[in-house]
Design a protein around this motif. Structure first.
Motif, PDB file in Angstrom:
ATOM      1  N   ARG A 197       1.223  -1.044   0.210  1.00 23.59           N
ATOM      2  CA  ARG A 197      -0.399  -0.035   0.093  1.00 23.59           C
ATOM      3  C   ARG A 197       0.661   1.496   0.171  1.00 23.59           C
ATOM      4  O   ARG A 197       1.269   2.069  -0.880  1.00 23.59           O
ATOM      5  N   TYR A 198       1.929   1.438   0.624  1.00 23.43           N
ATOM      6  CA  TYR A 198       2.920   2.703   0.442  1.00 23.43           C
ATOM      7  C   TYR A 198       3.592   2.953  -0.237  1.00 23.43           C
ATOM      8  O   TYR A 198       4.079   4.143  -0.619  1.00 23.43           O
ATOM      9  N   GLU A 200       2.262   1.962  -3.788  1.00 26.80           N
ATOM     10  CA  GLU A 200       1.288   2.316  -4.257  1.00 26.80           C
ATOM     11  C   GLU A 200       0.710   3.956  -4.080  1.00 26.80           C
ATOM     12  O   GLU A 200       0.498   4.416  -4.917  1.00 26.80           O
ATOM     13  N   GLU A 201       1.186   4.495  -2.895  1.00 21.50           N
ATOM     14  CA  GLU A 201       0.449   5.922  -2.123  1.00 21.50           C
ATOM     15  C   GLU A 201       1.355   6.543  -3.681  1.00 21.50           C
ATOM     16  O   GLU A 201       0.893   7.916  -3.507  1.00 21.50           O
ATOM     17  N   ASN A 204      -0.597   6.484  -6.850  1.00 23.71           N
ATOM     18  CA  ASN A 204      -2.081   6.511  -6.622  1.00 23.71           C
ATOM     19  C   ASN A 204      -2.577   6.526  -5.165  1.00 23.71           C
ATOM     20  O   ASN A 204      -2.634   5.927  -4.905  1.00 23.71           O
ATOM     21  N   PRO A 205      -2.356   8.182  -5.325  1.00 22.73           N
ATOM     22  CA  PRO A 205      -2.523   8.199  -3.171  1.00 22.73           C
ATOM     23  C   PRO A 205      -4.295   7.977  -3.184  1.00 22.73           C
ATOM     24  O   PRO A 205      -4.953   6.853  -3.877  1.00 22.73           O
ATOM     25  N   TRP A 206      -4.339   7.374  -2.060  1.00 19.63           N
ATOM     26  CA  TRP A 206      -5.713   6.291  -1.161  1.00 19.63           C
ATOM     27  C   TRP A 206      -6.471   7.538  -1.132  1.00 19.63           C
ATOM     28  O   TRP A 206      -7.565   7.775  -1.393  1.00 19.63           O
ATOM     29  N   HIS A 207      -6.139   8.408  -0.300  1.00 21.53           N
ATOM     30  CA  HIS A 207      -6.910   9.881  -0.298  1.00 21.53           C
ATOM     31  C   HIS A 207      -6.304  11.432  -1.065  1.00 21.53           C
ATOM     32  O   HIS A 207      -5.046  11.341  -1.016  1.00 21.53           O
TER      33      HIS A 207
END
Length: 293
Positions: A197-198, A200-201, A204-207
């Motif tokens: 996740r870190y 991908e952030e 492509n941020p999650w928020h």
């Protein structure tokens, strides 16, 4: 050349006293010369006991090379040294797409320093960037940071790149000079396969900065799939600025994200598998990337 002559005669006689007699020198001189050569190369050239002297496998390799002439002598000594210090062999390097072009100076220096080493290239899929390095299929991977895997060692940062949003040519953002991270709240981005996740952030941020979720679209497994999904308008994707030159598709557009942190890239390897060849590559990378004063 005298030292080489002593080695060649010793390899033929397999007896230091007979070697000394044949060359008209003392047995001590023969023994000292062989030991000096072994220290220089870094491994035994002869297997010696109180009863017998025989060539080691490395000594046999060097003997065959030295019998062929002056140029072959230099090559033979270099090959023996490489075999002894572990820098001969194949190093498998993983890069994403054509990003190996970004590190050509590193690859050139490594191969120039270690002519007995070979580079084997493997492609890393951004949707699952750690699979090959963790499985042992790569010796070194060239990846973006951060890297928070305890079993992996990270080398120095090689370069940084601006982050851009890759969109279809008819996307509402395609004609803009730039966007901000908050604008991603109105986008759908591709989803990776097995990417931390870190990592991908970074692209492509999650928020968004205000806390709005950034929606995920089709899940992709390869970079080619990501290109196809984006060019067809199904989703967008964060990429590095290099993608503008690497993928000038008429169906794609690239928009700078003006407040996105720059992506940082470095070499990564498994800590437990840091071989002499890996260390040689890392040294070449550090030297090639060192700023010129």
């Amino acid at each position: 050349m005298r030292e080489i002559e002593i080695f060649l005669v010793a390899a033929e006689e397999l007896h230091f006293s007979r070697t000394a007699e044949r060359l008209g020198i003392s047995p001590a001189r023969v023994s000292q010369t062989i030991k000096k050569q072994e220290r220089r190369i870094g491994a035994p050239l002869f297997d010696r006991t109180t009863r017998v002297v025989r060539l080691s496998p490395l000594g046999e390799q060097l003997y065959q090379a030295l019998k062929s002439g002056h140029r072959q002598i230099e090559q033979g000594i270099a090959a023996a040294q490489a075999a002894a210090d572990g820098t001969a062999g194949t190093l498998t390097l993983g890069t994403t797409g054509p990003y190996s072009l970004r590190i050509k100076n590193v690859l050139d220096l490594f191969l120039a320093r270690h002519p007995d080493a070979r580079l084997q290239h493997r492609e890393i899929q951004p949707a699952s960037p750690l699979d090959l390095i963790k499985s042992g299929e790569l010796d070194v991977a060239y990846l973006w940071l951060p890297m928070r895997e305890p079993e992996l060692t990270v080398g120095p940062v090689s370069h940084t790149s601006e982050v851009m949003l890759m969109v279809s040519a008819d996307h509402p953002y395609a004609g803009r000079d730039s966007i901000c991270l908050e604008d991603l709240g109105d986008c759908v981005v591709v989803e990776g396969q097995s990417i931390p996740r870190y990592m991908e952030e970074v692209f492509n941020p999650w928020h968004t900065p205000s806390g709005r979720p950034v929606r995920r679209g089709p899940k992709v497994t390869t970079w080619q799939e990501a290109l196809s999904v984006v060019s067809s308008g199904q989703a967008t994707a964060g990429v590095t600025a290099e993608a503008v030159d690497f993928y000038p598709w008429p169906s794609l557009a690239f928009v700078p994200i003006r407040d996105a942190p720059r992506s940082r890239w470095a070499f990564v390897w498994r800590t437990s598998d840091e071989t002499p060849l890996v260390r040689a590559f890392v040294r070449a990378a550090a030297d090639a990337l060192r700023p010129v004063k």
